[in-house]
Design an enzyme around this catalytic site. Structure first.
Site, PDB file in Angstrom:
ATOM      1  N   LYS A   5     -13.225   2.376   1.040  1.00  0.00           N
ATOM      2  CA  LYS A   5     -12.895   2.314   2.463  1.00  0.00           C
ATOM      3  C   LYS A   5     -14.139   2.682   3.276  1.00  0.00           C
ATOM      4  O   LYS A   5     -14.700   3.759   3.119  1.00  0.00           O
ATOM      5  CB  LYS A   5     -11.735   3.256   2.778  1.00  0.00           C
ATOM      6  CG  LYS A   5     -10.426   2.829   2.128  1.00  0.00           C
ATOM      7  CD  LYS A   5      -9.348   3.875   2.260  1.00  0.00           C
ATOM      8  CE  LYS A   5      -8.921   4.087   3.701  1.00  0.00           C
ATOM      9  NZ  LYS A   5      -7.804   5.065   3.789  1.00  0.00           N
ATOM     10  N   ARG A  24       0.843  -1.197   0.000  1.00  0.00           N
ATOM     11  CA  ARG A  24       0.000   0.000   0.000  1.00  0.00           C
ATOM     12  C   ARG A  24       0.877   1.246   0.000  1.00  0.00           C
ATOM     13  O   ARG A  24       1.755   1.390   0.856  1.00  0.00           O
ATOM     14  CB  ARG A  24      -0.906  -0.004   1.230  1.00  0.00           C
ATOM     15  CG  ARG A  24      -1.666   1.305   1.480  1.00  0.00           C
ATOM     16  CD  ARG A  24      -2.574   1.151   2.696  1.00  0.00           C
ATOM     17  NE  ARG A  24      -3.222   2.384   3.093  1.00  0.00           N
ATOM     18  CZ  ARG A  24      -2.909   3.093   4.178  1.00  0.00           C
ATOM     19  NH1 ARG A  24      -1.930   2.669   4.986  1.00  0.00           N
ATOM     20  NH2 ARG A  24      -3.556   4.195   4.478  1.00  0.00           N
ATOM     21  N   ARG A  27      -9.778  18.874   9.067  1.00  0.00           N
ATOM     22  CA  ARG A  27      -8.814  19.195  10.120  1.00  0.00           C
ATOM     23  C   ARG A  27      -9.051  20.603  10.653  1.00  0.00           C
ATOM     24  O   ARG A  27      -9.582  21.464   9.950  1.00  0.00           O
ATOM     25  CB  ARG A  27      -7.373  19.092   9.593  1.00  0.00           C
ATOM     26  CG  ARG A  27      -6.966  17.708   9.155  1.00  0.00           C
ATOM     27  CD  ARG A  27      -5.506  17.654   8.743  1.00  0.00           C
ATOM     28  NE  ARG A  27      -5.127  16.321   8.294  1.00  0.00           N
ATOM     29  CZ  ARG A  27      -4.770  15.323   9.100  1.00  0.00           C
ATOM     30  NH1 ARG A  27      -4.718  15.524  10.415  1.00  0.00           N
ATOM     31  NH2 ARG A  27      -4.446  14.144   8.620  1.00  0.00           N
ATOM     32  N   THR A  34      -6.243  -1.430  10.229  1.00  0.00           N
ATOM     33  CA  THR A  34      -5.995  -0.426  11.275  1.00  0.00           C
ATOM     34  C   THR A  34      -5.774  -1.038  12.658  1.00  0.00           C
ATOM     35  O   THR A  34      -6.635  -1.752  13.182  1.00  0.00           O
ATOM     36  CB  THR A  34      -7.120   0.621  11.364  1.00  0.00           C
ATOM     37  OG1 THR A  34      -7.517   1.031  10.062  1.00  0.00           O
ATOM     38  CG2 THR A  34      -6.620   1.841  12.139  1.00  0.00           C
TER      39      THR A  34
END
Length: 477
Positions: A221, A41, A82, A279
């Protein structure tokens, strides 16, 4: 009595290893591949296009050296939200404090949040999560291009920390300007899979598909609750999904995550779409040479669920023990698979799904291979679709996918139980259909003398979607 296995069976669960500063050199990539990594990845949230081009070239060099088919996954950053630049760089907050947010930097007594789309849909009562959920706030007032939120736990707000809005339907672009540039770079390099971040609905995947075409496969995802809600339609549009437990674990209740993972894996398998569990699988191995017992159980659980692949993130990208992390993941997967096979006291019929002729052949191949204790199932596949159908049955018998090119073989490196090999010789293909497997097509640990091989193929060589034949074959002299 069935013949006993004379050689160890290859691992069926695939390993995705993220590359980064700790692992992006040719020698490290080679070590990771030799230790069990099937897919690499490249995280486009970090690094320049030049960096990614060098890594891509190194992977292909290792692939050629080892004589393997290695898949490359380009992971797009997506619309990550963010905080902006906070005055002084940080602001301590306590329980009960009320904090005001605005879309611009430099406004006195506010926290900058440079995402106008949030202010269009935010509502009183909705939850805000900052810094991977470490800081929790609840919206108490909404004004014109501002809103106020009550702090729910003592913490410090810092510059550029990620923000999640689990209750807020956000009108964000699924493909940002950065994503578009990164996508063009990835396609030019010739990656095999494109991972799309923060998918919310099937239309998001369709937009990416319009740009990608047939140049690469797509992984959606799943990291937002709305994507979990829309998973059935997303699965219809995508080629595969990733259970991205980082952001998903932030936005949903933490205690629901194991059940959500199990549901997503089951739904993907039911539709024959590869599914990756990702994860924090071996998070402690960023700084430790061995995983914790809980991490071992976590990886094993994904293997028991028969996810196609498990993924390493920071463990292999930035950790101190990237090779050891891959070895640990491979060892856990192999041990879990071996235990599962030895626990079977009677024959279990593989999952049957036969909506058409090709599906019928794939399902029958799994059943026949189990009944005859075949050493493997050999699928002759022009596009990879037949191998996917056979993998869907989750038969314990390994699958050899005989492919016409690396373009077909590489994406199958992500698929459960499949070992891709390349052959373009029509004469050898015909011999196999007549009941003999050429030795050059026989991976050492799969096809064995005097043990049957179940072969699926099409009557017409080179015809995609024409799988209509099922035979028992043996290794030729």
């Amino acid at each position: 009595m069935p013949l006993a296995n004379t050689k160890p069976q290859p691992r069926q669960t695939k390993i995705v290893a993220t590359l980064g500063p700790a692992s992006n050199t040719a020698d490290k990539i080679k070590a990771l591949a030799q230790s069990g990594a099937n897919v690499f990845r490249m995280n486009f949230s970090h690094g320049s296009h030049e960096d990614h081009a060098k890594v891509h070239a190194a992977i292909r060099e290792v692939e050629a050296q080892l004589g393997l088919s290695i898949a490359i996954l380009a992971d797009l950053q997506g619309p990550k939200l963010r905080l902006g630049q906070i005055a002084g760089g940080a602001q301590p907050v306590d329980v009960g404090d009320v904090v005001w947010f605005c879309p611009r930097d430099g406004v006195t007594d506010t926290i900058p949040l440079p995402h106008a789309e949030v202010f269009e849909t935010i509502a009183v009562g909705q939850l805000i999560l900052v810094d991977d959920g470490r800081i929790r706030l609840k919206v108490v007032e909404v004004g014109d291009q501002v809103f106020a939120a009550e702090v729910l736990n003592k913490a410090t707000l810092r510059d550029r920390k990620g923000v999640n809005f689990p209750d807020t339907p956000l009108n964000v672009q699924a493909i940002t300007g950065k994503d578009y540039k990164d996508l063009m770079c990835a396609l030019e390099l010739g990656v095999d899979w494109i991972a799309m971040s923060f998918v919310q609905r099937a239309d998001d995947v369709a937009r990416l598909r319009a740009l990608v075409g047939t140049q690469a496969k797509i992984i959606a995802k799943i990291e937002k609750p709305v994507a979990v809600t829309n998973i059935d339609t997303i699965l219809q549009e995508t080629d595969a999904i990733m259970v991205a437990r980082g952001d998903l674990g932030v936005e949903c209740d933490w205690f629901e995550l194991p059940a959500i993972q199990a549901s997503l894996v089951a739904k993907a398998r039911a539709q024959g779409k590869p599914v990756v569990v990702a994860t924090q699988m071996l998070e402690s191995m960023i700084v430790a040479p061995l995983p914790t017992r809980a991490e071992t159980s976590d990886v094993s659980n994904a293997v028991v669920q028969k996810a196609d692949a498990v993924m390493l993130s920071a463990e292999s990208a930035a950790g101190e023990y990237p090779v050891e992390a891959v070895k640990a993941m491979a060892a856990i997967a192999s041990a879990t698979e071996t235990a599962g096979r030895s626990d079977k006291s009677t024959l279990e019929t593989p999952f049957i799904d036969a909506p058409d002729d090709s599906g019928s052949i794939a399902s029958a191949a799994g059943v026949l291979a189990e009944l005859r204790d075949a050493c493997c199932i050999a699928t002759y596949t022009e596009t990879g679709a037949t191998a996917l159908r056979v993998s869907k049955t989750r038969s314990d018998v390994p699958i050899v996918a005989v492919c016409p090119s690396q373009n077909v073989a590489r994406p199958l490196s992500l698929v459960w139980g499949v070992t891709p090999v390349i052959n373009t010789n029509t004469q050898e293909f015909t011999a196999s259909r007549d009941g003999r497997i050429p030795p050059k097509l026989a991976p050492d640990t799969l096809i064995q003398p005097n043990r049957p091989v179940v072969v699926t193929s099409g009557s017409t060589h080179g015809q995609a979607g024409g799988t209509d034949s099922l035979k028992i074959a043996y290794l030729s002299d």
